[in-house]
Design an enzyme around this catalytic site. Structure first.
Site, PDB file in Angstrom:
ATOM      1  N   ARG A 100      -5.117  89.769  58.200  1.00  0.00           N
ATOM      2  CA  ARG A 100      -5.843  90.006  59.445  1.00  0.00           C
ATOM      3  C   ARG A 100      -7.339  89.855  59.169  1.00  0.00           C
ATOM      4  NH1 ARG A 100      -7.689  95.400  61.950  1.00  0.00           N
ATOM      5  NH2 ARG A 100      -8.549  94.644  63.906  1.00  0.00           N
ATOM      6  N   HIS A 145     -14.364  91.702  66.383  1.00  0.00           N
ATOM      7  CA  HIS A 145     -14.443  92.921  65.555  1.00  0.00           C
ATOM      8  C   HIS A 145     -15.914  93.339  65.464  1.00  0.00           C
ATOM      9  CE1 HIS A 145     -12.204  95.343  62.289  1.00  0.00           C
ATOM     10  NE2 HIS A 145     -13.416  95.866  62.356  1.00  0.00           N
ATOM     11  N   GLU A 190     -10.828  98.291  68.138  1.00  0.00           N
ATOM     12  CA  GLU A 190     -11.329  99.658  68.317  1.00  0.00           C
ATOM     13  C   GLU A 190     -12.450  99.802  69.341  1.00  0.00           C
ATOM     14  OE1 GLU A 190     -12.428 101.642  64.730  1.00  0.00           O
ATOM     15  OE2 GLU A 190     -10.395 101.648  63.960  1.00  0.00           O
ATOM     16  N   ASN A 330      -4.847 101.409  64.594  1.00  0.00           N
ATOM     17  CA  ASN A 330      -5.619 101.747  63.395  1.00  0.00           C
ATOM     18  C   ASN A 330      -5.537 103.250  63.220  1.00  0.00           C
ATOM     19  OD1 ASN A 330      -6.367  99.092  63.253  1.00  0.00           O
ATOM     20  ND2 ASN A 330      -8.570  99.458  63.494  1.00  0.00           N
ATOM     21  N   TYR A 332      -6.225 106.447  60.376  1.00  0.00           N
ATOM     22  CA  TYR A 332      -6.717 106.887  59.070  1.00  0.00           C
ATOM     23  C   TYR A 332      -6.554 108.375  58.829  1.00  0.00           C
ATOM     24  CZ  TYR A 332      -9.124 102.368  58.540  1.00  0.00           C
ATOM     25  OH  TYR A 332      -9.411 101.041  58.417  1.00  0.00           O
ATOM     26  N   GLU A 397      -4.530  98.756  60.713  1.00  0.00           N
ATOM     27  CA  GLU A 397      -5.419  99.265  59.663  1.00  0.00           C
ATOM     28  C   GLU A 397      -4.957 100.643  59.221  1.00  0.00           C
ATOM     29  OE1 GLU A 397      -9.685  99.456  60.384  1.00  0.00           O
ATOM     30  OE2 GLU A 397      -9.615  97.518  61.399  1.00  0.00           O
TER      31      GLU A 397
HETATM   32  C1  GBH Z   1     -12.175 100.957  61.143  1.00  0.00           C
HETATM   33  O1  GBH Z   1     -12.847 101.915  61.821  1.00  0.00           O
HETATM   34  C2  GBH Z   1     -12.826  99.651  61.402  1.00  0.00           C
HETATM   35  O2  GBH Z   1     -12.042  98.848  62.252  1.00  0.00           O
HETATM   36  C3  GBH Z   1     -13.177  98.910  60.134  1.00  0.00           C
HETATM   37  O3  GBH Z   1     -14.038  97.874  60.430  1.00  0.00           O
HETATM   38  C4  GBH Z   1     -13.744  99.901  59.153  1.00  0.00           C
HETATM   39  O4  GBH Z   1     -14.261  99.280  58.017  1.00  0.00           O
HETATM   40  C5  GBH Z   1     -12.649 100.833  58.754  1.00  0.00           C
HETATM   41  O5  GBH Z   1     -12.018 101.402  59.863  1.00  0.00           O
HETATM   42  C6  GBH Z   1     -13.106 101.961  57.851  1.00  0.00           C
HETATM   43  O6  GBH Z   1     -14.063 102.736  58.482  1.00  0.00           O
HETATM   44  O7  GBH Z   1     -16.631 109.997  64.559  1.00  0.00           O
HETATM   45  O8  GBH Z   1     -15.433 111.944  63.786  1.00  0.00           O
HETATM   46  O9  GBH Z   1     -15.059 111.116  66.009  1.00  0.00           O
HETATM   47  C7  GBH Z   1     -12.300 103.190  61.773  1.00  0.00           C
HETATM   48  C8  GBH Z   1     -13.390 104.041  62.258  1.00  0.00           C
HETATM   49  C9  GBH Z   1     -14.076 106.158  62.281  1.00  0.00           C
HETATM   50  C10 GBH Z   1     -12.786 105.324  64.135  1.00  0.00           C
HETATM   51  C11 GBH Z   1     -13.932 107.497  62.802  1.00  0.00           C
HETATM   52  C12 GBH Z   1     -12.737 106.663  64.690  1.00  0.00           C
HETATM   53  C13 GBH Z   1     -13.841 108.664  64.892  1.00  0.00           C
HETATM   54  C14 GBH Z   1     -14.148 109.787  64.004  1.00  0.00           C
HETATM   55  N1  GBH Z   1     -12.999 105.316  62.705  1.00  0.00           N
HETATM   56  N2  GBH Z   1     -13.885 107.408  64.222  1.00  0.00           N
HETATM   57  S1  GBH Z   1     -15.397 110.791  64.653  1.00  0.00           S
END
Ligand code: GBH
Length: 496
Positions: A100, A145, A190, A330, A332, A397
């Site tokens: 991707r 993106h 996102e 996505n 995490y 992701e």
């Molecule tokens: C992704 O974002 C991106 O798509 C990618 O480009 C990036 O490199 C990767 O992840 C790693 O960061 O601010 O506490 O409310 C994920 C980013 C960050 C999205 C936290 C949601 C909310 C947390 N995420 N965010 S908060």
């Protein structure tokens, strides 16, 4: 006594067999795809190579360098603009058959407008796609993106509804050029990250800090732009190209403060995920009811003549509903949602009615927002399935941040825990078809610069050649992809 003894014996002898058996049991379904991801601005570099125009992230990092943790930028990044063949060789060697990546808008339309196309820009992506395909790797294209021509930003960016047409022009070009070779598309990555971070706040370009109103307008336009690109694909390209097209949404999992509170996590899910997902994936469409109600109420109390959350006409609701062939997720991390009373002066919390916090017991990562909560992954997959039905879920992701160690045992543990939860969720009936790790190589991590690293392959950003070196997690993935099984972590965690 007898009972205890026999139980003990059972544990002694059967336990290891059972455990060994269980470990062997974590295999991936036959048709399941496993890939890795990147994004144009984060890896390409070549920021002004071959006539590429300036984009919003070029402008942001060049003009407000203090916004980035190490004052760095993506001018060179991983230099994938020149080293894409090496990237493909790495993907192939590790064994991924899915990649991707995203297209740099201003590399294709250097002036920002669609009447002038850069042949060299287009050629770069043809070369990358051809290299992938000739190595047996299926390309997955994210059209957008987060980087767009700076001139469009000067005209208001995503807060200006004209962005919908600009995005449609860009998408058409992408389908025309690459659609014959690409079967997987995502329109936009996102939305909430750049709508909130870029227009509402200061974390992402252009960091306008324009309050919630701008966030809501941004999202309103993004949803229209996404739907328009989807319909265009449907009408002009699907019959000949036969691909899949969707959108990529960041959805976190929310736990309650205690087990009794099921209401607040549900509201948090609607604000975090439903804001983007409900209009597209729910049966009725439109924004989640709870957002409509709360933001309408808050706007009235604050003396606005109309709701700060814009409204869709019924025609628009229908136009946006159902515009995805899969749910791009996505994921995490997770949070705990804590209810708050309405108070003056706290706009965001007033609009939401909760704030988010974390459990201090959750293991941390290099990124402040990313705690390790594998069970949240299984929970969000089940939640999305329950809420939106059986549409295939593509995990677009998932990954872990550290500071770049080659001996990245914490990353292996993270992937192990999260993948295991995903396999359990699949077993529970979640229709997950794709899993894509973020990221194949260390790259420009937006406001964190090069400090926080997500790669399973290390990049030396002090080396003009941007040397790539496998981390332990790359070796773990290589073994996993060979066996198509989740491999026990302990073979990798002793220091060898
Ligand atoms: C992704 O974002 C991106 O798509 C990618 O480009 C990036 O490199 C990767 O992840 C790693 O960061 O601010 O506490 O409310 C994920 C980013 C960050 C999205 C936290 C949601 C909310 C947390 N995420 N965010 S908060």
């Amino acid at each position: 006594m007898r009972f205890t003894l026999s139980l003990f014996l059972l544990r002694m002898f059967i336990g290891p067999i059972l455990r060994a058996h269980c470990e062997q049991d974590w295999s991936f379904p036959k048709d399941f795809r496993i890939g890795a991801a990147s994004a144009a601005y984060q890896v390409e570099g070549g920021w002004n190579a071959s006539g590429k125009g300036e984009n919003n992230w070029d402008w942001f990092t060049h003009n407000k360098p203090w916004s980035i943790a190490d004052q760095s930028n993506g001018d060179v990044a991983c230099d994938s603009f020149h080293k894409y063949k090496e990237d493909v060789a790495i993907l192939k060697d590790i064994g991924f058959n899915f990649y991707r990546f995203s297209i740099s808008w201003s590399r294709i339309f250097p002036t920002g407008f669609s009447n002038k196309i850069s042949k060299e820009g287009i050629q770069y992506y043809h070369d990358l796609i051809d290299e992938l395909r000739s190595n047996g790797i299926e390309p997955f294209v994210t059209i957008y993106h987060w980087d767009h021509p700076q001139i469009l930003e000067q005209m208001g960016g995503w807060v200006n509804e004209l962005m919908v047409d600009s995005f449609t022009d860009f998408s058409r070009l992408v389908f025309q050029e690459f659609g014959p070779k690409v079967k997987y598309f995502a329109t936009i990555n996102e939305p909430s990250s750049f709508c909130s971070g870029g227009y509402g706040g200061t974390l992402k370009a252009p960091a306008w800090n324009l309050t919630l109103n701008a966030e809501y307008m941004c999202m309103h336009n993004v949803l229209k732009a996404h739907a328009k690109a989807y319909h265009m694909y449907d009408q002009e390209f699907r019959s000949t190209q036969n691909g899949k097209i969707g959108i990529v949404l960041p959805c976190q999992y929310y736990f309650g403060q205690d087990n009794n509170d099921t209401v607040t996590p549900d509201i948090a899910f609607q604000y975090d995920c439903g804001w983007m997902a409900h209009p597209i994936f729910s049966k009725v469409g439109d924004y989640p009811k709870i957002m409509r109600k709360r933001i309408d109420e808050n706007s009235r109390i604050q003396g606005w003549p109309r709701s700060r959350l814009p409204t869709f006409t019924q025609k628009e609701v229908e136009y946006i509903r159902g515009t995805a062939d899969y749910f791009g997720l996505n994921h995490y991390t997770s949070y705990i949602a804590v209810p708050v009373k309405r108070e003056t002066g706290k706009v965001w919390e007033n609009d939401r009615g909760y704030y988010q916090t974390v459990d201090p017991k959750w293991p941390v990562s290099a990124s402040s927002w990313l705690k390790v909560v594998p069970e949240g992954f299984g929970n969000i997959l089940r939640r999305i399935t329950k809420e939106y039905g059986k549409l295939p879920i593509y995990v677009t992701e998932n990954g872990y941040a550290d500071h770049g160690s080659l001996n990245d045992i914490e990353r292996i543990k993270y992937y192990y825990g999260y993948l295991k939860e995903m396999l359990v969720a699949i077993n529970d009936g979640c229709n997950v078809k794709v899993y894509i790790a973020w990221s194949i190589i260390d790259n420009f991590e937006w406001q964190d610069g090069y400090k926080n690293r997500f790669g399973i392959v290390h990049v030396d950003f002090n080396d003009p050649g941007r040397k790539r070196t496998y981390k332990k997690s790359a070796k773990w993935y290589k073994d996993l992809l060979k066996s198509r099984k989740l491999l026990p972590v302990h073979n990798y965690t002793n220091n060898n």
